[in-house]
Every structure is written in structure tokens, then in C-alpha cells.
Enzyme design. Structure first.
Site, PDB file in Angstrom:
ATOM      1  N   GLY A  46       0.806  -1.354   0.017  1.00  0.00           N
ATOM      2  CA  GLY A  46       0.035   0.008   0.121  1.00  0.00           C
ATOM      3  C   GLY A  46       0.895   1.338  -0.015  1.00  0.00           C
ATOM      4  O   GLY A  46       2.013   1.286  -0.392  1.00  0.00           O
ATOM      5  N   ARG A 292      12.526  -4.535   7.528  1.00  0.00           N
ATOM      6  CA  ARG A 292      12.896  -5.420   6.378  1.00  0.00           C
ATOM      7  C   ARG A 292      14.348  -5.871   6.408  1.00  0.00           C
ATOM      8  O   ARG A 292      14.589  -6.887   6.205  1.00  0.00           O
ATOM      9  CB  ARG A 292      12.475  -4.811   5.111  1.00  0.00           C
ATOM     10  CG  ARG A 292      11.811  -5.567   4.360  1.00  0.00           C
ATOM     11  CD  ARG A 292      11.300  -4.750   3.132  1.00  0.00           C
ATOM     12  NE  ARG A 292       9.481  -4.608   3.272  1.00  0.00           N
ATOM     13  CZ  ARG A 292       9.165  -3.754   2.200  1.00  0.00           C
ATOM     14  NH1 ARG A 292       9.853  -3.508   1.205  1.00  0.00           N
ATOM     15  NH2 ARG A 292       7.816  -3.709   2.567  1.00  0.00           N
ATOM     16  N   HIS A 353      14.454  -6.672  -3.971  1.00  0.00           N
ATOM     17  CA  HIS A 353      12.911  -5.879  -3.875  1.00  0.00           C
ATOM     18  C   HIS A 353      13.261  -4.355  -4.103  1.00  0.00           C
ATOM     19  O   HIS A 353      12.423  -3.948  -5.051  1.00  0.00           O
ATOM     20  CB  HIS A 353      12.573  -5.956  -2.600  1.00  0.00           C
ATOM     21  CG  HIS A 353      11.029  -5.588  -2.551  1.00  0.00           C
ATOM     22  ND1 HIS A 353       9.899  -6.007  -3.135  1.00  0.00           N
ATOM     23  CD2 HIS A 353      10.525  -4.651  -1.471  1.00  0.00           C
ATOM     24  CE1 HIS A 353       9.071  -5.443  -2.885  1.00  0.00           C
ATOM     25  NE2 HIS A 353       9.209  -4.449  -1.894  1.00  0.00           N
ATOM     26  N   ARG A 394      14.591   1.583   3.491  1.00  0.00           N
ATOM     27  CA  ARG A 394      13.086   2.152   3.267  1.00  0.00           C
ATOM     28  C   ARG A 394      12.139   1.452   4.287  1.00  0.00           C
ATOM     29  O   ARG A 394      12.040   0.162   4.421  1.00  0.00           O
ATOM     30  CB  ARG A 394      12.997   1.698   1.791  1.00  0.00           C
ATOM     31  CG  ARG A 394      11.358   2.459   1.547  1.00  0.00           C
ATOM     32  CD  ARG A 394      10.970   2.173  -0.121  1.00  0.00           C
ATOM     33  NE  ARG A 394      11.069   0.869  -0.332  1.00  0.00           N
ATOM     34  CZ  ARG A 394       9.826  -0.093  -0.259  1.00  0.00           C
ATOM     35  NH1 ARG A 394       8.928   0.510   0.176  1.00  0.00           N
ATOM     36  NH2 ARG A 394       9.976  -1.120  -0.473  1.00  0.00           N
ATOM     37  N   LEU A 400       5.659   4.169  -2.741  1.00  0.00           N
ATOM     38  CA  LEU A 400       4.589   4.755  -3.530  1.00  0.00           C
ATOM     39  C   LEU A 400       4.586   6.263  -3.114  1.00  0.00           C
ATOM     40  O   LEU A 400       4.325   7.190  -3.972  1.00  0.00           O
ATOM     41  CB  LEU A 400       3.202   3.976  -3.107  1.00  0.00           C
ATOM     42  CG  LEU A 400       3.431   2.471  -3.990  1.00  0.00           C
ATOM     43  CD1 LEU A 400       2.180   1.799  -3.836  1.00  0.00           C
ATOM     44  CD2 LEU A 400       3.743   2.622  -5.476  1.00  0.00           C
TER      45      LEU A 400
HETATM   46  C1  SIN Z   1       4.864  -5.296   0.420  1.00  0.00           C
HETATM   47  O1  SIN Z   1       3.618  -5.322   0.267  1.00  0.00           O
HETATM   48  O2  SIN Z   1       5.275  -6.043   1.501  1.00  0.00           O
HETATM   49  C2  SIN Z   1       5.822  -4.462  -0.276  1.00  0.00           C
HETATM   50  C3  SIN Z   1       5.475  -3.103  -0.145  1.00  0.00           C
HETATM   51  C4  SIN Z   1       6.497  -2.199  -0.193  1.00  0.00           C
HETATM   52  O3  SIN Z   1       7.614  -2.538  -0.634  1.00  0.00           O
HETATM   53  O4  SIN Z   1       6.935  -1.197   0.651  1.00  0.00           O
END
Ligand code: SIN
Length: 526
Positions: A46, A292, A353, A394, A400
Site C-alpha cells: 500500500g 525489513r 526488492h 526504506r 509509493l
Molecule cells: C509489501 O507489500 O510487502 C511490499 C510493500 C513495499 O515494498 O513497501
């Protein structure tokens, strides 16, 4: 009327196109495949943001989570600006027709790793696809936007060859339909080409993510920044032989838990909560919902210790119906492998990613040279740019948001400058160049490149491995350069040339770092 050329058709490129067009200027968007083939389209989770402008506490918490996830390397002014502009930009998306999930009269908000509160708007588990749908729809009905699919940007055209300070006047691009090179003139070029996940063997990125815009800009005198910080998503599905499929972090936000084999056995026999058995607790008190960088490293370490190709994501303790309704895209993908949410454990592993570093840009998205002055007429927005928002790591669902805020800022800046200075652009010089007869060497070189990046420039690094990668990249660079000099460009050749250059920037930045921070983890520096 001025003309801007936008390279890329994800959220940043399309949003900027609409803004510039609304101000009465002409826009040409070139994009490598179909308009919807972008990383945005594949984004699940999102867009983070506080809609209510009077919610100072909520904004402050978003700022603090972003700074803490960025591990001390975020630019606080940029973070504040992005968080404060979030509400306006999300309202812009709504007015363009993006349909975020509602919960009664309010938006349904989710949480992901590193967030201290629910502040992520989403469209179930296909947020990017919904944004992409609405933006492409608006672009297709705009009179002054020409969208050219199957067109690959090859190089920027400088106003004075060899002098970036004089600016950019257009691009050379390759029509993938005709195989012909073309020159397009513009008053400015906005690069919105996304990242470079195709550098690694396992990536959540689409095939178009080959670092084209970054490489093009660097060749035209731009500077890259923080390239060592490449984010690996902890949970890509490991099933079948197909490309890794992202399992959104929002699933862990709803209670999904990561376990290794030992933890899974203990959970099956024990009577504690599943999270109590998670190996991630050895790395952070936030466990499966830590940031992450931490979770990906934890998975990587456990997989290396056990020799397994994956760890487990368990959801059998959660409400099956709710999971199926919140995550329909994931559920349908899982069903292809006879898996399902709320049932048996899911095999997952980290995959490349998101490019946290990128082109060094200022607060208006202007691409900078080594002396920190902007290159006139060149902007970088979205994943390709390093604005200072993400620091060393990040925060989930901030990408986004950053993309739409900077697309707006770059568009506004272009409009305010309102230059009208289209110059003739030279044709691509193709004399003496030959059609590339054999693509096999390029394919082998690409395999070598991916293997090198996966083995030597992955989640955990060492100086020896990085030095090894550097030597391999020097060799690959010479090979590709030889082919480049004598061949008419093809997509494979252009992409490989770009990937090798971007890989070199990542490896060199990693080698130059003297401390571990965020996503950069060198065992020799522990
Ligand atoms: C995710 O939905 O885990 C990825 C979203 C993101 O990379 O910010």
C-alpha cells in the site's frame, strides 16, 4: 508550450505526466513494454500516509518510524516534507480515481514492518495495480500526452556533448517494434524507470527493472548515491520453478509469523503463541514485524545455518475467511501450488526488492552532478532517485508515497521554469555497426552477472566477496563494451550494458563503506 519526455510508466512517471499536462504542456511518455508493466503494478502492500492535516501526532510518528528504519541516514527535511505532503497527494490519487479499501466511511488501514501504527492505505493486496489502472486510465484520455509503449530509452542527448552542466535536450531510444533507433527532442527529461532487481537471481521486480534510467543518467554526468543499500524483501514465495512471488508484509501486519524448522516443530508441540517460537526474536524484539533489513538478514542467516532454501510463514492461527478476503491475489497465487492462507505453512525466502540508493537528486527531483549542481532539464523520480527519504533502509509502503510526492514536486518545478528551448537533436550514429547475430554471449554474461551479485553482493557481504565481484564486473564491462561498440542496439544489449554499470556502482559503494548500517551488512565490519 514546453515538452517533457518521461521515461517509465509507473506511479511516478504517470502522475508527473498528468500534472505537467494539466498545466498545458506537452508530454511524451516512453515505456519499455506495455504501459502497465512497471514495479508499481506489482506493489501489493500500500501507500503509507496521514490524510488528516491536523493530525500532528500521527505525522510525527510516521516521521519517527521512517527515521528509525533509515538507521540514521535519512534526510530529516525530506522525510518531513514527504510525510506532510502525503495527505494532499493521496487525495490527488483519489480524485484521479484510485479506489482504496474502505472500512465504513473511513479508509481501512494496515500495518507493516517498522510501522508503530496502522497508517497504510491499500486496495486489498493489489494496491499498485489499482493505482496503475487509475493513472493509465487518466493518461489515455489526456489530449497532450503521447504514450509510446515498447520504446526503450538508450541514452540522453546533452545540449553540449561531454558537458552535463549545459543540460539535456532529448533522448535516443530504440523502438522494440521496428528495431530502429530514434531521437526525441524535449525541454526536459524526467527519468522514472524504477529499480534494478534484475541484477539478482531472485527478485520480486518485473522484467523491466534493469536500471536503465540510472545508467543513462550516470553516462550523462549524473551522480549516484547510497547504492550499497539494496533492499531484500523477506517473504517471497518459494514454490514451483516460477519467478518469486511477493507475499506482502501486510500479511505479517495481520499476524503472520516467520518460523524456521525448529520453531515450527516447537510450535506444533507447544502451547505458546506462534510468535514466541519465531527465530526473528533473536534479532529484534519486534520479531516477525521488525524492519525489513533485520528480518531479511534473520531469514538469510537461518537458511544458511540449516541449509534449507526457505523458512516458513505461518498463518494457520489466523481467521481464514478474513485472510482470503484481504489477500485475494496472494490466495489465488497460492492455490496454483495447492497452498492456501490460514492452512499449511508457506515456504518463503528473501528476494531482491527495492533500490534504496539511486540518482542523487535535490528537493525538486533535479538530478545532481558530482559538485551537487543540478543538470539542467534532467529530473529523477520514484525508485530511480535517492532523495534522502529512505536513508539506509526504506520503511514499508513509503515508496509509493515518496514517488507521488516527488513526481508532483518535479512536475511543479518543470512547470515553474517553463522553458521553451527545443533544439534539433542528432540522429543515432549507426555507421559501421552490425546487427548482433548471436545473443548467446549476452545471455551467458547476464547469467554470470546475476550469479556474481547473488553470491557476492547479497544480503550479507565480505570485503573479499565484494573485491571478487568488482573484478568480475570489470571483466563483464569490457566484454559488453566491445559488443556495444560494434553492434546495433538490441534490448538485451542495452539492458546488459545498463545492469553492469549499475552493479558496479552498487559494489563500489559497498566496498567504500566502513560501517554496517541498515541494509548494508559486511561481516568483516561486525
Ligand atoms: C509489501 O507489500 O510487502 C511490499 C510493500 C513495499 O515494498 O513497501
Amino acid at each position: 508550450m514546453s515538452r517533457v519526455i518521461i521515461i517509465g510508466s509507473g506511479i511516478a512517471g504517470l502522475f508527473a505526466a498528468l500534472r505537467v499536462e494539466q498545466a498545458g504542456h506537452e508530454v511524451i511518455i516512453i515505456t519499455k513494454q506495455r504501459p502497465e508493466d512497471s514495479s508499481t503494478n506489482w506493489a501489493q502492500g500500500g501507500i503509507a500516509g496521514i490524510l488528516d492535516k491536523t493530525d500532528g501526532e500521527g505525522m510525527q510518528a510516521h516521521i519517527e518510524d521512517t527515521l528509525s528504519c533509515g538507521d540514521g541516514l535519512c534526510d530529516e527535511e525530506i522525510v518531513r516534507c514527504v510525510v506532510e505532503e502525503a495527505g494532499d497527494r493521496i487525495r490527488d490519487l483519489l480524485s484521479i480515481g484510485v479506489d482504496f479499501q474502505k472500512d465504513g466511511d473511513d479508509f481501512h488501514l494496515v500495518k507493516e514492518g517498522g510501522h508503530s501504527a496502522r497508517r497504510i492505505l491499500h486496495a486489498k493486496d493489489a494496491t499498485g495495480a489499482e493505482i496503475e489502472r487509475a493513472l493509465n486510465n487518466a493518461v489515455s484520455t489526456s489530449d497532450n500526452i503521447t504514450l509510446r509503449p515498447h520504446t526503450l530509452g538508450v541514452d540522453l542527448i546533452q545540449r553540449v556533448h561531454g558537458d552535463p552542466s549545459k543540460g539535456i535536450k532529448g533522448i535516443w531510444c530504440l523502438s522494440l517494434d521496428s528495431g530502429e533507433m530514434e531521437s526525441i527532442a524535449g525541454d526536459a527529461v524526467l527519468i522514472a524507470t524504477g529499480g534494478c532487481g534484475q541484477l539478482w537471481e531472485r527478485t520480486t521486480n518485473p522484467p523491466v527493472a534493469s536500471g536503465d534510467g540510472l545508467a543513462m543518467a550516470v553516462r550523462a554526468g549524473a551522480t549516484s548515491k547510497d547504492m550499497a543499500f539494496f533492499q531484500f524483501h523477506p517473504t517471497a514465495l518459494m514454490a514451483g520453478n516460477n519467478r518469486p512471488f511477493l507475499i506482502t508484509e501486510a500479511l505479517r501486519g495481520e499476524g503472520g509469523v516467520l518460523l524456521d524448522d525448529k520453531g515450527l516443530n516447537a510450535y506444533r508441540l507447544g502451547d505458546l503463541q506462534p510468535e514466541d517460537y519465531s527465530f526473528t526474536l533473536d534479532f529484534s524484539p519486534d520479531g516477525s514485524l521488525a524492519t525489513r533489513d533485520v528480518v531479511a538478514r534473520a531469514c538469510d542467516q537461518r537458511m544458511k545455518i540449516s541449509g534449507a532454501d526457505y523458512v516458513w510463514l505461518i498463518t494457520d492461527h489466523l481467521d481464514k475467511e478474513e485472510l482470503h478476503s484481504h489477500f485475494p491475489t496472494i490466495e489465488s497465487k497460492l492455490n496454483e501450488y495447492a497452498l492456501s492462507l490460514g492452512k499449511a505453512p508457506l515456504p518463503v525466502a528473501p528476494a531482491a526488492h527495492y533500490m534504496v540508493g539511486g540518482l542523487s537528486v535535490d528537493i525538486n527531483g533535479r538530478v545532481l552532478m558530482a559538485n551537487d549542481s543540478p543538470i539542467p532539464g534532467l529530473y529523477g523520480i520514484g525508485e530511480v532517485a535517492c532523495t534522502g527519504m529512505h536513508g539506509a533502509n526504506r520503511l514499508a509502503s513509503n515508496s509509493l508515497l515518496e514517488a507521488v510526492v516527488f513526481a508532483n514536486r518535479a512536475a511543479e518545478h518543470f512547470i515553474s521554469e517553463s522553458v521553451n528551448n527545443i533544439e534539433n537533436v542528432p540522429s543515432w550514429r549507426a555507421e559501421g555497426m552490425l546487427e548482433l547475430e548471436e545473443h548467446a554471449p549476452l545471455i551467458r554474461d547476464l547469467e554470470t552477472l546475476r550469479k556474481t551479485m547473488t553470491d557476492d553482493v547479497g544480503i550479507v557481504r565480505t570485503f573479499n566477496r565484494l573485491e571478487r565481484a568488482k573484478r568480475m564486473l570489470e571483466l563483464l564491462s569490457k566484454e559488453v563494451d566491445l559488443i556495444w561498440r560494434r553492434s546495433i542496439p538490441s534490448r538485451e544489449l542495452v539492458e546488459l550494458r545498463n545492469l553492469v554499470l549499475v552493479a558496479t556502482h552498487i559494489t563500489e559503494d559497498a566496498l567504500n563503506r566502513k560501517e554496517n548500517r541498515g541494509l548494508h551488512w559486511n561481516k568483516d565490519l561486525i
